[in-house]
Design a protein around this motif. Structure first.
Motif, PDB file in Angstrom:
ATOM      1  N   THR A  21      18.489 -96.258  10.771  1.00  0.00           N
ATOM      2  CA  THR A  21      19.703 -96.765  11.408  1.00  0.00           C
ATOM      3  C   THR A  21      20.927 -95.976  10.988  1.00  0.00           C
ATOM      4  O   THR A  21      20.991 -95.428   9.884  1.00  0.00           O
ATOM      5  N   LEU A  22      21.898 -95.932  11.868  1.00  0.00           N
ATOM      6  CA  LEU A  22      23.155 -95.230  11.618  1.00  0.00           C
ATOM      7  C   LEU A  22      24.274 -96.255  11.477  1.00  0.00           C
ATOM      8  O   LEU A  22      24.556 -97.011  12.407  1.00  0.00           O
ATOM      9  N   ASP A  23      24.891 -96.292  10.298  1.00  0.00           N
ATOM     10  CA  ASP A  23      26.036 -97.171  10.064  1.00  0.00           C
ATOM     11  C   ASP A  23      27.217 -96.651  10.868  1.00  0.00           C
ATOM     12  O   ASP A  23      27.558 -95.463  10.803  1.00  0.00           O
ATOM     13  N   ILE A  24      27.861 -97.511  11.640  1.00  0.00           N
ATOM     14  CA  ILE A  24      28.960 -97.041  12.486  1.00  0.00           C
ATOM     15  C   ILE A  24      30.141 -96.526  11.653  1.00  0.00           C
ATOM     16  O   ILE A  24      30.979 -95.777  12.163  1.00  0.00           O
ATOM     17  N   GLU A  25      30.197 -96.902  10.374  1.00  0.00           N
ATOM     18  CA  GLU A  25      31.253 -96.393   9.500  1.00  0.00           C
ATOM     19  C   GLU A  25      31.029 -94.928   9.147  1.00  0.00           C
ATOM     20  O   GLU A  25      31.928 -94.274   8.614  1.00  0.00           O
ATOM     21  N   HIS A  26      29.821 -94.412   9.438  1.00  0.00           N
ATOM     22  CA  HIS A  26      29.485 -93.048   9.047  1.00  0.00           C
ATOM     23  C   HIS A  26      29.428 -92.088  10.222  1.00  0.00           C
ATOM     24  O   HIS A  26      28.780 -91.039  10.146  1.00  0.00           O
ATOM     25  N   ILE A  27      30.101 -92.428  11.298  1.00  0.00           N
ATOM     26  CA  ILE A  27      30.124 -91.543  12.464  1.00  0.00           C
ATOM     27  C   ILE A  27      31.195 -90.474  12.305  1.00  0.00           C
ATOM     28  O   ILE A  27      30.926 -89.274  12.362  1.00  0.00           O
ATOM     29  N   ALA A  28      32.424 -90.913  12.094  1.00  0.00           N
ATOM     30  CA  ALA A  28      33.552 -89.979  11.990  1.00  0.00           C
ATOM     31  C   ALA A  28      34.685 -90.650  11.225  1.00  0.00           C
ATOM     32  O   ALA A  28      34.691 -91.868  11.008  1.00  0.00           O
ATOM     33  N   GLY A  29      35.643 -89.833  10.820  1.00  0.00           N
ATOM     34  CA  GLY A  29      36.876 -90.330  10.219  1.00  0.00           C
ATOM     35  C   GLY A  29      38.027 -89.959  11.124  1.00  0.00           C
ATOM     36  O   GLY A  29      38.226 -88.774  11.429  1.00  0.00           O
ATOM     37  N   VAL A  30      38.787 -90.944  11.592  1.00  0.00           N
ATOM     38  CA  VAL A  30      39.848 -90.684  12.561  1.00  0.00           C
ATOM     39  C   VAL A  30      41.167 -91.230  12.030  1.00  0.00           C
ATOM     40  O   VAL A  30      41.249 -92.385  11.601  1.00  0.00           O
ATOM     41  N   LYS A  31      42.203 -90.390  12.059  1.00  0.00           N
ATOM     42  CA  LYS A  31      43.545 -90.784  11.623  1.00  0.00           C
ATOM     43  C   LYS A  31      44.554 -90.320  12.655  1.00  0.00           C
ATOM     44  O   LYS A  31      44.313 -89.368  13.415  1.00  0.00           O
ATOM     45  N   ALA A  32      45.701 -90.995  12.693  1.00  0.00           N
ATOM     46  CA  ALA A  32      46.811 -90.567  13.539  1.00  0.00           C
ATOM     47  C   ALA A  32      47.918 -90.040  12.636  1.00  0.00           C
ATOM     48  O   ALA A  32      48.200 -90.610  11.575  1.00  0.00           O
ATOM     49  N   ILE A  33      48.551 -88.953  13.068  1.00  0.00           N
ATOM     50  CA  ILE A  33      49.676 -88.373  12.331  1.00  0.00           C
ATOM     51  C   ILE A  33      50.884 -88.374  13.255  1.00  0.00           C
ATOM     52  O   ILE A  33      50.889 -87.727  14.316  1.00  0.00           O
TER      53      ILE A  33
END
Length: 356
Positions: free
Chosen positions: A278-290
């Motif tokens: 299984t793939l934890d959805i927290e481990h897909i990507a890291g997204v931030k806004a600047i």
């Protein structure tokens, strides 16, 4: 007369001290002892030897293999790895400012600077070339000179799920390392002098954050990003909204509403799990806004479930299954007017996307 061998004064023709047959010499000046027997001769020899050793020793200390900080300073390569044999290999991959340091995906572990300060960070990949695990500072240290002030950098070993102050790198493994200094808010990150000490090797270069902004990778909406073994993800679109609801709500469902005076900057994506687990959805990507180049906002992730009838933040994706998800970044309403961009970390790389 004086003996020409030892200098003893005699009245006969044979020296009473050493037995040498005497020449017809009547003054001491004409019957001098050999120069190597005189004390001042050896003083001169010793002084000369010290001078010679000092000269060659000084030249050696300026070589790249010396351990003194007075060594010859070499240039740090900024476009390719720098290798110090049997110690470490390191490459500068970016320079950025931050008001928080955190893991690349999970933001639960983090460090913040003192009040009124910010971080300037040299983002580096470091490979341990020694035969055993080593603290990163035993491999390499860095310092930054900014506007005439020198700052000793602290090191943070960073992974997808953790960030460790003065962490350890296993033998022959590579790690992402942030070398960070705390500076007053608003300090320029242009024309800085970086000095790296690795083993006995001392190297330096000039760094400017603008040079690395120009080199940043751009995120392409609609493009598939995949490593063919973990996941495949495609970011589809971004938009601002006050409320995020499932696309096909049915009965009771979960929705997300921004606080008063705020909005969600929403990033929609599609992901496929390519792992055998299984793939934890927290481990897909890291997204931030600047926003405005300096205000950074974190996100949280949700995915659709029940064919779009509901939304959830707690889910795993089964092997070879595909899911639709959203990164939600709560920002002040003024951010919608820009300038604002996304910083997206996925599959070991960082990408940027201009929203407006």
């Amino acid at each position: 007369m004086y003996c020409q061998n030892c200098g003893t004064e005699n009245t006969g023709n044979v020296c009473t001290n050493c037995g040498t047959q005497l020449q017809n010499t009547t003054t001491k000046d004409k019957a001098k002892m050999p120069i190597f027997k005189k004390w001042w001769f050896w003083v001169i020899i010793v002084v000369a030897l010290i001078a010679i050793v000092g000269m060659f020793g000084g030249n050696d200390s300026e070589g790249s293999g010396g351990s003194s900080l007075n060594n010859k300073v070499e240039n740090i390569k900024t476009e390719e790895p720098n290798v110090v044999e049997n110690i470490a290999e390191y490459k500068i991959v970016g320079v950025f400012t931050a008001d928080k340091l955190q893991a690349l995906l999970d933001g639960f572990s983090s460090y913040v600077p003192e009040a009124g300060k910010q971080y300037i960070v040299v983002d580096t990949k470091v490979k341990n070339l020694t035969a055993s695990a080593s603290d990163v500072n035993n491999l390499i240290t860095m310092k930054l000179e900014i506007a005439g002030t020198t700052y000793e950098a602290e090191s943070y070993v960073v992974s997808d799920s953790n960030i460790t102050w003065y962490g350890t790198i296993e033998a022959l493994e590579e790690a992402r390392v942030y070398f960070a200094v705390q500076v007053p808010q608003g300090t320029s990150a242009e024309n800085m002098t970086l000095t790296a000490t690795c083993g006995g090797n001392v190297s330096s270069c000039t760094l400017s954050i603008s040079d690395y902004v120009a080199k940043r990778q751009t995120l392409a909406m609609g493009q598939e990003y995949s490593d063919n073994s973990t996941l495949s993800v495609k970011f589809e679109k971004t938009y601002f909204t006050n409320v995020v609801e499932p696309p096909r709500p049915d009965g009771y469902y979960t929705y997300y509403e921004a606080e008063n005076g705020k909005k969600y900057l929403t990033v929609k994506f599609e992901v496929k799990n390519l792992k055998g687990s299984t793939l934890d959805i927290e481990h897909i990507a890291g997204v931030k806004a600047i926003y405005d180049g300096k205000y950074k906002y974190d996100s949280f992730v949700i995915i659709e479930e029940e064919q779009g009838a509901d939304l959830t933040t707690y889910a795993d994706i089964e092997p070879l299954d595909t899911a639709i998800g959203y990164y939600l970044i709560e920002v002040p309403e003024m951010v919608e007017n820009g300038p604002v961009e996304l910083e997206v970390y996925v599959l070991g790389e960082t990408y940027y996307y201009t929203v407006k």
